[in-house]
Motif scaffolding. Structure first.
Motif, PDB file in Angstrom:
ATOM      1  N   VAL A 232      11.487   5.175 121.503  1.00  0.00           N
ATOM      2  CA  VAL A 232      11.109   3.775 121.663  1.00  0.00           C
ATOM      3  C   VAL A 232      12.217   2.881 121.118  1.00  0.00           C
ATOM      4  O   VAL A 232      13.013   3.306 120.285  1.00  0.00           O
ATOM      5  CB  VAL A 232       9.772   3.458 120.940  1.00  0.00           C
ATOM      6  N   GLU A 233      12.243   1.659 121.607  1.00  0.00           N
ATOM      7  CA  GLU A 233      13.219   0.667 121.157  1.00  0.00           C
ATOM      8  C   GLU A 233      12.488  -0.623 120.823  1.00  0.00           C
ATOM      9  O   GLU A 233      11.560  -1.020 121.540  1.00  0.00           O
ATOM     10  CB  GLU A 233      14.257   0.380 122.247  1.00  0.00           C
ATOM     11  N   PRO A 234      12.849  -1.292 119.733  1.00  0.00           N
ATOM     12  CA  PRO A 234      12.194  -2.569 119.395  1.00  0.00           C
ATOM     13  C   PRO A 234      12.497  -3.629 120.437  1.00  0.00           C
ATOM     14  O   PRO A 234      13.614  -3.725 120.943  1.00  0.00           O
ATOM     15  CB  PRO A 234      12.785  -2.919 118.028  1.00  0.00           C
ATOM     16  N   SER A 235      11.483  -4.419 120.770  1.00  0.00           N
ATOM     17  CA  SER A 235      11.668  -5.472 121.765  1.00  0.00           C
ATOM     18  C   SER A 235      12.123  -6.779 121.136  1.00  0.00           C
ATOM     19  O   SER A 235      12.538  -7.701 121.854  1.00  0.00           O
ATOM     20  CB  SER A 235      10.362  -5.711 122.522  1.00  0.00           C
ATOM     21  N   GLY A 236      11.993  -6.890 119.808  1.00  0.00           N
ATOM     22  CA  GLY A 236      12.353  -8.121 119.117  1.00  0.00           C
ATOM     23  C   GLY A 236      11.195  -9.076 118.947  1.00  0.00           C
ATOM     24  O   GLY A 236      11.345 -10.139 118.348  1.00  0.00           O
ATOM     25  N   ALA A 237      10.026  -8.696 119.458  1.00  0.00           N
ATOM     26  CA  ALA A 237       8.848  -9.553 119.362  1.00  0.00           C
ATOM     27  C   ALA A 237       7.800  -8.883 118.474  1.00  0.00           C
ATOM     28  O   ALA A 237       7.880  -7.699 118.155  1.00  0.00           O
ATOM     29  CB  ALA A 237       8.267  -9.820 120.748  1.00  0.00           C
ATOM     30  N   THR A 238       6.804  -9.670 118.069  1.00  0.00           N
ATOM     31  CA  THR A 238       5.695  -9.159 117.265  1.00  0.00           C
ATOM     32  C   THR A 238       4.373  -9.611 117.878  1.00  0.00           C
ATOM     33  O   THR A 238       4.336 -10.488 118.752  1.00  0.00           O
ATOM     34  CB  THR A 238       5.774  -9.651 115.806  1.00  0.00           C
ATOM     35  N   THR A 239       3.289  -8.996 117.411  1.00  0.00           N
ATOM     36  CA  THR A 239       1.954  -9.343 117.893  1.00  0.00           C
ATOM     37  C   THR A 239       0.942  -9.179 116.776  1.00  0.00           C
ATOM     38  O   THR A 239       1.167  -8.405 115.840  1.00  0.00           O
ATOM     39  CB  THR A 239       1.547  -8.453 119.089  1.00  0.00           C
ATOM     40  N   THR A 240      -0.165  -9.896 116.892  1.00  0.00           N
ATOM     41  CA  THR A 240      -1.275  -9.727 115.943  1.00  0.00           C
ATOM     42  C   THR A 240      -2.501  -9.152 116.631  1.00  0.00           C
ATOM     43  O   THR A 240      -3.598  -9.191 116.087  1.00  0.00           O
ATOM     44  CB  THR A 240      -1.635 -11.085 115.303  1.00  0.00           C
ATOM     45  N   ARG A 241      -2.341  -8.598 117.847  1.00  0.00           N
ATOM     46  CA  ARG A 241      -3.500  -8.110 118.597  1.00  0.00           C
ATOM     47  C   ARG A 241      -4.139  -6.887 117.950  1.00  0.00           C
ATOM     48  O   ARG A 241      -5.290  -6.562 118.262  1.00  0.00           O
ATOM     49  CB  ARG A 241      -3.122  -7.820 120.045  1.00  0.00           C
ATOM     50  N   ASP A 242      -3.415  -6.188 117.067  1.00  0.00           N
ATOM     51  CA  ASP A 242      -4.014  -5.063 116.339  1.00  0.00           C
ATOM     52  C   ASP A 242      -4.837  -5.541 115.148  1.00  0.00           C
ATOM     53  O   ASP A 242      -5.535  -4.748 114.519  1.00  0.00           O
ATOM     54  CB  ASP A 242      -2.920  -4.108 115.832  1.00  0.00           C
ATOM     55  N   GLY A 243      -4.746  -6.837 114.834  1.00  0.00           N
ATOM     56  CA  GLY A 243      -5.414  -7.365 113.655  1.00  0.00           C
ATOM     57  C   GLY A 243      -4.499  -7.273 112.445  1.00  0.00           C
ATOM     58  O   GLY A 243      -3.575  -6.460 112.394  1.00  0.00           O
ATOM     59  N   GLY A 244      -4.731  -8.121 111.462  1.00  0.00           N
ATOM     60  CA  GLY A 244      -3.911  -8.083 110.249  1.00  0.00           C
ATOM     61  C   GLY A 244      -2.564  -8.743 110.452  1.00  0.00           C
ATOM     62  O   GLY A 244      -2.406  -9.683 111.241  1.00  0.00           O
ATOM     63  N   ARG A 245      -1.582  -8.229 109.731  1.00  0.00           N
ATOM     64  CA  ARG A 245      -0.246  -8.824 109.777  1.00  0.00           C
ATOM     65  C   ARG A 245       0.427  -8.581 111.128  1.00  0.00           C
ATOM     66  O   ARG A 245       0.085  -7.624 111.836  1.00  0.00           O
ATOM     67  CB  ARG A 245       0.618  -8.227 108.662  1.00  0.00           C
TER      68      ARG A 245
END
Length: 266
Positions: A232-245
């Motif tokens: 896998v490679e990081p896309s540079g983005a983040t998400t909170t859809r998993d909940g938490g931070r």
């Protein structure tokens, strides 16, 4: 299984009409002195997805004989102008409404037992398809309904029972397809085929847990995935859809095989 909408080679072609014609497939015996029979050629599909943390397969409820009312894998006869993969991709698009170019598709095995289809001699080539976030299925012309069904209940031991829950030899085909998927998750990045274009490591772990049917240690899994070259490679983005931070988003890397492999033993 094999829908009555494709053609059959040679003498059997006229017997392979669809339900609209009011007839069913019949593979005729050999002509006098011949040492062969006309054989129907079909493609059956093991279409897998992960929904709500469970591995599921797309099944159709047969609307015609044989096995009227029984669950079966989607599939169909190979048409005169098609090769096997074209048939599989056509059936996949018809059943899921998704373009097959977006979906992992591979051949699993060939099934040709003389008595596998009560209508006559039919050889089926099974394909495995992995579908991320599928829409509601649409039943084909010979099916009364189509549903996503939990794999675990279909493959549980039914020793000593006459009814294994699926038409034809589809329980065997399903078992072979699921085992292919489970094995390939060990040495290839196939699990990403169940994921959206961008996913978290937690979401990827959920795929492994659903397909393998076993919980995995989150920290150990994260370390293995992110340390395996090209997985896998990081896309540079983040998400909170998993909940938490906010969690980091990844996309599939360039690797075709995993070194070292992931193992079901942990």
């Amino acid at each position: 299984m094999e829908r009555d909408e494709g053609g059959m080679p040679g003498r059997a072609a006229s017997a392979a009409r669809g339900p609209e014609a009011g007839t069913d497939f019949v593979a005729r015996g050999p002509a006098a002195g011949a040492d062969f029979v006309a054989v129907g050629l079909a493609a059956d599909l093991v279409i897998l997805t992960v929904r709500d943390g469970r591995l599921q397969v797309l099944l159709i409820r047969r609307g015609i004989e044989p096995y009227l009312g029984r669950w079966a894998l989607p599939g169909g006869f190979v048409r005169p102008d098609e090769d096997l993969e074209a048939t599989a991709r056509r059936e996949l698009a018809e059943e899921t409404g998704l373009s097959s170019e977006r979906i992992h598709l591979e051949q699993v095995a060939t099934y040709g037992a003389p008595d596998r289809d009560p209508r006559g001699r039919v050889v089926s080539v099974a394909y495995l398809a992995l579908v991320p976030d599928p829409p509601a299925p649409v039943a084909g012309s010979d099916a009364s309904s189509a549903e996503w069904v939990d794999v675990a209940g279909l493959l549980q031991d039914r020793a000593g029972t006459a009814d294994d829950g699926l038409a034809f030899d589809h329980r065997r085909i399903l078992g072979d397809g699921v085992e292919r998927a489970r094995a390939k998750l060990e040495y290839s990045p196939l699990a990403t085929a169940f994921c959206p274009a961008e996913f978290t490591i937690s979401e990827l772990r959920g795929i492994y847990e659903a397909v393998w049917g076993t919980p995995l240690d989150p920290r150990n899994f994260h370390r293995k995935v992110t340390k395996t070259p090209g997985f896998v490679e990081p896309s540079g983005a983040t998400t909170t859809r998993d909940g938490g931070r906010p969690a980091q988003l990844f996309h599939r890397g360039t690797a075709h095989t995993l070194h070292p492999p992931m193992t079901r033993a942990g």
